[in-house]
Design a protein around this motif. Sequence first.
Motif, short mmCIF file in Angstrom:
data_model
loop_
_atom_site.label_atom_id
_atom_site.label_comp_id
_atom_site.label_asym_id
_atom_site.label_seq_id
_atom_site.Cartn_x
_atom_site.Cartn_y
_atom_site.Cartn_z
N ILE A 196 -0.15 6.10 -12.20
CA ILE A 196 -1.26 6.69 -12.92
C ILE A 196 -0.94 6.91 -14.39
CG2 ILE A 196 -0.78 9.16 -12.67
CD1 ILE A 196 -3.63 9.49 -11.60
N LEU A 197 0.34 6.91 -14.73
CA LEU A 197 0.72 7.06 -16.14
C LEU A 197 0.42 5.77 -16.88
CD1 LEU A 197 4.17 8.85 -15.69
CD2 LEU A 197 2.11 9.86 -16.70
N GLU A 198 -0.28 5.93 -17.98
CA GLU A 198 -0.69 4.76 -18.77
C GLU A 198 0.52 3.90 -19.17
OE1 GLU A 198 -2.80 4.10 -23.05
OE2 GLU A 198 -3.07 6.05 -22.11
N GLN A 199 1.63 4.58 -19.51
CA GLN A 199 2.80 3.86 -20.01
C GLN A 199 3.58 3.15 -18.88
OE1 GLN A 199 1.94 6.95 -20.64
NE2 GLN A 199 2.24 7.49 -22.80
N ILE A 200 3.25 3.46 -17.64
CA ILE A 200 3.98 2.82 -16.53
C ILE A 200 3.04 1.86 -15.77
CG2 ILE A 200 5.35 3.17 -14.45
CD1 ILE A 200 6.33 5.78 -15.56
N GLY A 201 2.11 2.41 -15.04
CA GLY A 201 1.17 1.55 -14.32
C GLY A 201 1.86 0.77 -13.20
N ALA A 202 1.12 -0.07 -12.53
CA ALA A 202 1.68 -0.89 -11.46
C ALA A 202 2.73 -1.85 -12.03
CB ALA A 202 0.58 -1.65 -10.73
N ALA A 203 2.43 -2.39 -13.20
CA ALA A 203 3.37 -3.35 -13.79
C ALA A 203 4.71 -2.69 -14.10
CB ALA A 203 2.78 -3.94 -15.07
N GLY A 204 4.66 -1.46 -14.61
CA GLY A 204 5.90 -0.75 -14.91
C GLY A 204 6.67 -0.43 -13.64
N GLN A 205 5.95 -0.01 -12.61
CA GLN A 205 6.62 0.30 -11.36
C GLN A 205 7.30 -0.95 -10.78
OE1 GLN A 205 7.00 3.51 -10.15
NE2 GLN A 205 8.55 2.42 -8.95
N GLU A 206 6.63 -2.09 -10.93
CA GLU A 206 7.24 -3.34 -10.47
C GLU A 206 8.51 -3.65 -11.27
OE1 GLU A 206 4.07 -6.20 -10.58
OE2 GLU A 206 3.04 -5.23 -8.89
N LYS A 207 8.47 -3.34 -12.55
CA LYS A 207 9.69 -3.52 -13.37
C LYS A 207 10.83 -2.67 -12.83
CE LYS A 207 7.77 -4.37 -17.96
NZ LYS A 207 7.51 -3.71 -19.25
N LEU A 208 10.51 -1.41 -12.51
CA LEU A 208 11.56 -0.52 -11.99
C LEU A 208 12.12 -1.08 -10.69
CD1 LEU A 208 10.10 3.06 -12.67
CD2 LEU A 208 11.80 1.80 -14.02
N LEU A 209 11.24 -1.55 -9.82
CA LEU A 209 11.69 -2.06 -8.52
C LEU A 209 12.55 -3.31 -8.67
CD1 LEU A 209 8.41 -1.36 -6.53
CD2 LEU A 209 10.67 -0.49 -5.91
N ALA A 210 12.36 -4.02 -9.77
CA ALA A 210 13.15 -5.23 -10.00
C ALA A 210 14.43 -4.93 -10.78
CB ALA A 210 12.31 -6.25 -10.76
N ALA A 211 14.61 -3.68 -11.21
CA ALA A 211 15.72 -3.36 -12.12
C ALA A 211 16.98 -2.97 -11.36
CB ALA A 211 15.29 -2.22 -13.04
N ASP A 257 0.84 -1.21 0.00
CA ASP A 257 0.00 0.00 0.00
C ASP A 257 0.87 1.25 0.00
OD1 ASP A 257 -2.16 -1.62 0.03
OD2 ASP A 257 -2.67 -1.29 2.15
N GLU A 258 1.93 1.19 0.79
CA GLU A 258 2.82 2.34 0.87
C GLU A 258 3.49 2.61 -0.48
OE1 GLU A 258 5.34 2.28 4.43
OE2 GLU A 258 6.81 3.46 3.27
N GLN A 259 3.86 1.56 -1.18
CA GLN A 259 4.48 1.74 -2.51
C GLN A 259 3.46 2.28 -3.51
OE1 GLN A 259 6.09 -2.26 -2.93
NE2 GLN A 259 8.18 -1.49 -2.67
N VAL A 260 2.24 1.81 -3.41
CA VAL A 260 1.21 2.32 -4.32
C VAL A 260 1.06 3.83 -4.14
CG1 VAL A 260 -1.28 2.31 -4.81
CG2 VAL A 260 -0.05 0.15 -4.53
N GLU A 261 1.17 4.27 -2.88
CA GLU A 261 1.07 5.71 -2.64
C GLU A 261 2.34 6.44 -3.07
OE1 GLU A 261 -0.13 6.71 1.30
OE2 GLU A 261 0.05 8.88 0.93
N ARG A 262 3.48 5.90 -2.69
CA ARG A 262 4.76 6.55 -3.03
C ARG A 262 4.90 6.74 -4.55
NH1 ARG A 262 10.38 7.06 -1.34
NH2 ARG A 262 9.92 6.29 0.75
N TYR A 263 4.53 5.72 -5.29
CA TYR A 263 4.74 5.76 -6.74
C TYR A 263 3.47 6.10 -7.51
CZ TYR A 263 8.91 3.32 -5.12
OH TYR A 263 10.04 2.98 -4.45
N SER A 264 2.49 6.71 -6.81
CA SER A 264 1.18 6.92 -7.44
C SER A 264 1.27 7.75 -8.72
CB SER A 264 0.21 7.55 -6.45
OG SER A 264 0.71 8.78 -5.99
N ARG A 265 2.19 8.73 -8.76
CA ARG A 265 2.27 9.56 -9.97
C ARG A 265 2.88 8.81 -11.14
NH1 ARG A 265 0.17 11.75 -6.13
NH2 ARG A 265 -0.02 14.00 -5.84
N HIS A 266 3.62 7.76 -10.86
CA HIS A 266 4.08 6.87 -11.92
C HIS A 266 2.95 5.94 -12.34
CE1 HIS A 266 8.79 6.73 -11.45
NE2 HIS A 266 8.38 7.73 -12.21
#
Lengths: 274, 68
Positions: free
Chosen positions: A16-31, A5-14
């Motif tokens: 919300i971007l169509e090109q990133i989304g939760a899946a994209g943020q997870e990619k960044l966290l794994a990178a 939940d905290e990550q969803v809030e921290r990265y919310s502006r990412h």
Amino acid sequence: MNLTDEQVERYSRHIILEQIGAAGQEKLLAAKVLIVGAGGLGSPAALYLAAAGVGTLGIADADAVDLSNLQRQVIHHTADVGTAKVASAGARIRSINPDVRVREHPVRVQASNARDILRDYDFVIDGTDSFASKFLLNDAAWFTRKPLSHAGILRFEGQLMTILPGKSACYRCLFREPPPQGAVPSCSQAGVLGVLAGVIGCLQATEAIKHLLGIGQLLTDALLTYDALTMRFRKVPFRRNLECPLCGENPTVTELAGAPEQACDLSKGCNCAC
Amino acid sequence: MKITINGDATEVSDGLTVAGLLVERKVKMPEMVSVEVNGEILKREDFSATTINDGDAVEFLYFMGGGA
Ligand SMILES: [Zn+2]
């Protein structure tokens, strides 16, 4: 990986971007991104990649923070003078974002260690300050097939290019070999506008994020030049060079070589010809 | 003749070679410049043998080694 939940809030502006989304943020966290040089270019790149939630950041730098660094190396603070740059940068990154794992490489990247250091990363940012290091990183990226953001700055001007080894032009396609030693002034001799390093370092971080997410078009097969005085950006296209000594048809550079020149630093009694 | 240098329309002497152009444009350290003509990177050895033509797009790309 599931976002908390905290990550969803921290990265919310990412997210919300169509090109990133939760899946994209997870990619960044794994990178895993390696930043070579925690200096003028590396500082802003590291700060933004940390804030963006790139899960592993490697910082390679053998130097300690100097008072004259603080005009542009914004990851280091006044109290850090004398501290190893990897430690100072590492502390700042962890403080910005505890999601990020920092790997400190307190060494100068050179022919003997470059492959080992680059091996485990997904993207490399060149924030070094010498031609020897820039050519070495270009060559190491080629031999390890690691995507690289190359950049250089001087006075009021900067340039960068993104290299996908084997797929796009490399630094040697454009500049075959290092210039005669001492022919080029260094930042400590010629000066550099502090904020210029920020502009170019942030562009490098942008390229890293785009590559990790697989979005947009990378700055490949082109050199982007920026003149802060005229506020002019120019993208100069060029092609992969069949006669490139590294990635061309008959390469002459077939292994990593060359002792690194010391970065010119007048404060330590520079004796190079610049 | 008229060519563009780094995107700017520029009047230069007729019949110049790339080496001559570097001199005419007072490029102080030609060893620090890569030259692209109409999208092709030239080999340094070819600077004196390559002639510039009216309408060519020339890019002087400078080495920039700073970063710290
Ligand atoms: Zn190449």
